[in-house]
Design a protein around this motif. Structure first.
Motif, PDB file in Angstrom:
ATOM      1  N   LEU A 185      -1.716   0.816 -15.022  1.00 26.07           N
ATOM      2  CA  LEU A 185      -1.097  -0.576 -15.212  1.00 26.07           C
ATOM      3  C   LEU A 185      -0.115  -0.959 -13.798  1.00 26.07           C
ATOM      4  N   ILE A 186       0.779  -0.044 -13.803  1.00 31.48           N
ATOM      5  CA  ILE A 186       1.680  -0.293 -12.413  1.00 31.48           C
ATOM      6  C   ILE A 186       0.871  -0.233 -11.360  1.00 31.48           C
ATOM      7  N   VAL A 187      -0.006   0.434 -10.888  1.00 37.68           N
ATOM      8  CA  VAL A 187      -0.917   0.129  -9.830  1.00 37.68           C
ATOM      9  C   VAL A 187      -1.434  -0.964  -9.780  1.00 37.68           C
TER      10      VAL A 187
ATOM     11  N   ALA B 277     -12.198   1.723  -7.394  1.00 35.55           N
ATOM     12  CA  ALA B 277     -11.487   2.265  -6.390  1.00 35.55           C
ATOM     13  C   ALA B 277     -10.000   1.774  -6.445  1.00 35.55           C
ATOM     14  N   ILE B 278      -9.766   0.618  -7.025  1.00 38.34           N
ATOM     15  CA  ILE B 278      -8.429   0.232  -7.475  1.00 38.34           C
ATOM     16  C   ILE B 278      -7.514   1.230  -8.351  1.00 38.34           C
ATOM     17  N   VAL B 279      -8.442   1.826  -9.339  1.00 39.43           N
ATOM     18  CA  VAL B 279      -7.500   2.773 -10.313  1.00 39.43           C
ATOM     19  C   VAL B 279      -7.326   4.027  -9.636  1.00 39.43           C
TER      20      VAL B 279
ATOM     21  N   ALA C  75       2.901   6.057  -2.801  1.00 34.90           N
ATOM     22  CA  ALA C  75       4.097   6.702  -3.220  1.00 34.90           C
ATOM     23  C   ALA C  75       4.296   6.920  -4.850  1.00 34.90           C
ATOM     24  N   PHE C  76       3.600   6.077  -5.573  1.00 35.32           N
ATOM     25  CA  PHE C  76       3.479   6.128  -7.062  1.00 35.32           C
ATOM     26  C   PHE C  76       2.804   7.116  -7.555  1.00 35.32           C
ATOM     27  N   ASN C  77       1.745   7.610  -6.458  1.00 32.84           N
ATOM     28  CA  ASN C  77       0.661   8.755  -6.948  1.00 32.84           C
ATOM     29  C   ASN C  77       1.378  10.111  -6.225  1.00 32.84           C
ATOM     30  N   VAL C  78       2.788  10.118  -6.153  1.00 33.34           N
ATOM     31  CA  VAL C  78       3.128  11.260  -5.419  1.00 33.34           C
ATOM     32  C   VAL C  78       3.068  12.540  -6.548  1.00 33.34           C
TER      33      VAL C  78
ATOM     34  N   THR D 126       0.731  -1.283  -0.153  1.00 31.44           N
ATOM     35  CA  THR D 126       0.129  -0.148   0.114  1.00 31.44           C
ATOM     36  C   THR D 126       0.876   1.415  -0.104  1.00 31.44           C
ATOM     37  N   SER D 127       2.003   1.229   0.780  1.00 37.27           N
ATOM     38  CA  SER D 127       2.954   2.487   0.780  1.00 37.27           C
ATOM     39  C   SER D 127       3.417   2.618  -0.597  1.00 37.27           C
ATOM     40  N   THR D 128       3.896   1.668  -1.489  1.00 40.67           N
ATOM     41  CA  THR D 128       4.455   1.645  -2.571  1.00 40.67           C
ATOM     42  C   THR D 128       3.293   2.224  -3.652  1.00 40.67           C
TER      43      THR D 128
END
Lengths: 305, 299
Positions: free
Chosen positions: A288-290, B138-140, A237-240, A232-234
């Motif tokens: 796709l990453i998320v 919610a995942i996106v 962090a990807f949405n910074v 979840t932290s990763t």
């Protein structure tokens, strides 16, 4: 709940059931409409738009297939953004867990985190990002910032923390670790306190203590929650974006010094240069990453359960 | 799972790793002293940015840029806070944030209670599929479909409008999920059937039974929704281009680009922006931490 027949087709329902079903659809209609307009359609549209060359202004919108994605492969800025975002996420998460795990383990004994400490460690997590980013920008200020002042005691020359992107990304990482530390500690504490005491008793009979106890009992039993915090932290962090925008853009939001992260690159391509199709392709990559990270998370939860 | 609630906030923590060495007195004392010391050092590290922010906000401009810096202002002044009312319309930003967050919270509560009730207590064709689709959104991450959403706002001429800023914050799939869990576990089917026998319509059941009974979960969801709208940044940045519509976060950001050296004023603005969240947190600390820990564990 009232029994409902397994008979197929709408006409099979009694009038009472039919009125209940009508209520369901009627009540859900506005909600579903909102979800369709604000979530589902835009998500699909992003994929769709990524196949077009679209400038927002003007009605011409040629279909170009995968050309946007081909463009991304040769785009240095995009790769820089991927590199920076991965570094930011990876370093934040690893540093965050390395610092919070010993604290949580130390606290998990008889000691409980007193409300006072609990409040203090949690404070950064619940405060909004922009004021905290502004405050940290002031801490990092090259000329009057308190950080350079403290470091001057150790004989260090003043450093322009936010001026060079290669340094600024570490300044951002440090702030991120600070902001999420309390959250990590609380979650790890929950995990530690769920480890049944019998395991430790058995271990002490076998003579295991200290490091070996941590390695063979605490760590394996804590692994599910550790992995949960990790993933979840990763993802977060990807949405910074906010801190990058506030702390590393120059005056009047000039982009020269910005730490290029994925969302910033999307923002710049989409809303500065109006390359909406191209930015959509980048957004698809982010999605796709998320999604991949989320799948990993689901897999982990399933295998641990 | 039940023990987790105690472990975080109350005194009944489970005996943990330390419990088995109860015999060794001295090493344990040293150990717990060291832990306390480390905790205190950590706590100081955690609050320094806040203290520094507050301290700077009470300094006159000359002292802000004095070197070496004073941790405590020598001549404390409230002029920076007065300045917030003059130089930049911070009161306006603040009220905008309150308005946007309130509308968002009310809308999310309403849609979540109705959605949670219908998905939790009824059977109808397509229910599971629809519920799954709502949850899957919610995942996106929101930011990844911001482009078509923005384009829609342009088409609707909703750029620079309150409705444009608020729109994405009207719904929350997690809210529907949470209320569904809550309603399923607290409201029995017998109660609903009894109401039906008494002649209550489904709408009546919703407003006079389900609504009052979902207050506790609604409170937690409300705080969550309010916070989420309060800290909104990227979307308002795109939609609000006139400062009359800025929320607190955006106002502070734009303000710091314009007055990049006036840190006294900036810190006063930051304090104002942080204050509502801290007040809520001080009063509801335990509930907030517990609910965050538990949602973390359940999902």
């Amino acid at each position: 709940m009232f029994e409902m027949g397994r008979r197929p087709g709408f006409l099979g329902y009694s009038s009472f059931e039919r009125s209940k079903i009508a209520f369901c659809y009627l009540a859900l209609l506005p909600i579903l409409a909102l979800f369709a307009i604000l979530r589902i359609i835009p998500i699909i549209e992003t994929f769709w738009l990524s196949l077009y060359d679209w400038k927002l202004v003007g009605s011409v919108r040629p279909f170009i297939g995968l050309a946007n994605y081909q463009g991304l492969i040769g785009d240095e800025q995009f790769w820089l953004a991927i590199k920076n975002t991965s570094l930011y996420a990876g370093a934040s998460v690893i540093l965050g867990l390395t610092i919070s795990l010993p604290i949580a383990v130390a606290l998990a004994g008889k000691m409980k985190l007193s409300p006072f400490y609990q409040a203090i460690y949690f404070l950064p997590f619940i405060t909004p990002m922009v004021p905290m980013a502004v405050a940290w920008k002031w801490i990092y200020d090259p000329r009057y910032g308190i950080l350079n002042y403290i470091l001057s005691f150790f004989g260090m020359q003043p450093i322009g923390w936010l001026i060079y992107p290669e340094i600024a990304i570490w300044a951002l990482i440090a702030m991120n670790v600070w902001k999420n530390l309390g959250y990590n500690i609380v979650l790890l504490l929950v995990g530690l306190r769920n480890i049944p005491a019998v395991y430790y008793e058995a271990a002490s009979i076998d003579g295991a203590a200290g490091w070996s106890r941590f390695r063979h009992i605490t760590f394996p039993l804590l692994k599910p929650i550790l992995l949960y915090v990790l993933v979840t932290s990763t993802i977060n962090a990807f949405n910074v974006f906010t801190q990058v925008y506030v702390m590393t853009l120059g005056s009047q939001a000039a982009p020269g010094r910005a730490v290029r992260v994925l969302l910033y690159d999307i923002y710049e391509n989409g809303f500065r240069y109006f390359r909406m199709g191209y930015a959509s392709a980048e957004a698809v990559i982010l999605t796709l990453i998320v999604l991949a990270l989320t799948l990993v998370q689901f897999k982990l939860v399933k295998s641990e359960a | 799972m039940r023990d987790t609630q105690h472990g975080i906030g109350s005194d009944t923590g489970l005996p943990g790793p330390g419990a088995s060495n109860r015999g060794k007195k001295l090493p344990e004392l040293v150990w717990s002293g060291a832990v306390q010391l480390a905790l205190m050092a950590g706590a100081i590290f955690m609050v320094i940015p806040f203290l520094w922010m507050i301290s700077t906000s009470f300094k006159p401009p000359t002292e802000v840029l004095s070197w070496p810096p004073n941790l405590v202002p020598k001549e404390p002044t409230a002029s920076n806070y007065v300045g917030l009312f003059g130089e930049a319309p911070f009161v306006r930003f603040f009220l905008n944030s309150v308005f946007i967050s309130t509308v968002s919270t009310v809308a999310i509560l309403a849609t979540s209670v109705v959605g949670g009730f219908v998905f939790g207590k009824y059977r109808f064709p397509g229910r599971d599929f629809l519920f799954l689709v709502l949850l899957a959104t919610a995942i996106v991450p929101f930011e990844s479909y911001i482009i078509p959403l923005y384009a829609r706002m342009v088409r609707w001429h909703w750029i620079n409008t309150y409705q444009g800023i608020i729109a994405p914050y009207l719904i929350m799939s997690f809210g529907i999920f949470l209320m569904r869990q809550h309603i399923n576990s607290t409201i029995s089917d017998e109660l609903l059937d009894a109401a039906r026998i008494d002649g209550c319509s489904e709408w009546r059941i919703l407003t006079s039974i389900v609504l009052p009974l979902s207050r506790s979960a609604g409170g937690a969801l409300g705080i969550f929704a309010f916070t989420q709208a309060w800290i909104a940044f990227m979307w308002p940045l795109l939609i609000a281009n006139v400062r009359e519509l800025f929320n607190m976060e955006l106002g502070l950001t734009m303000f710091q680009f314009r007055f990049s050296t006036d840190y006294g004023l900036l810190m006063a603005g930051s304090v104002l922006s942080v204050l509502p969240m801290i007040i809520v947190f001080v009063f509801l600390r335990r509930q907030i931490i517990e609910s965050i820990a538990l949602t973390g564990l359940k999902s």
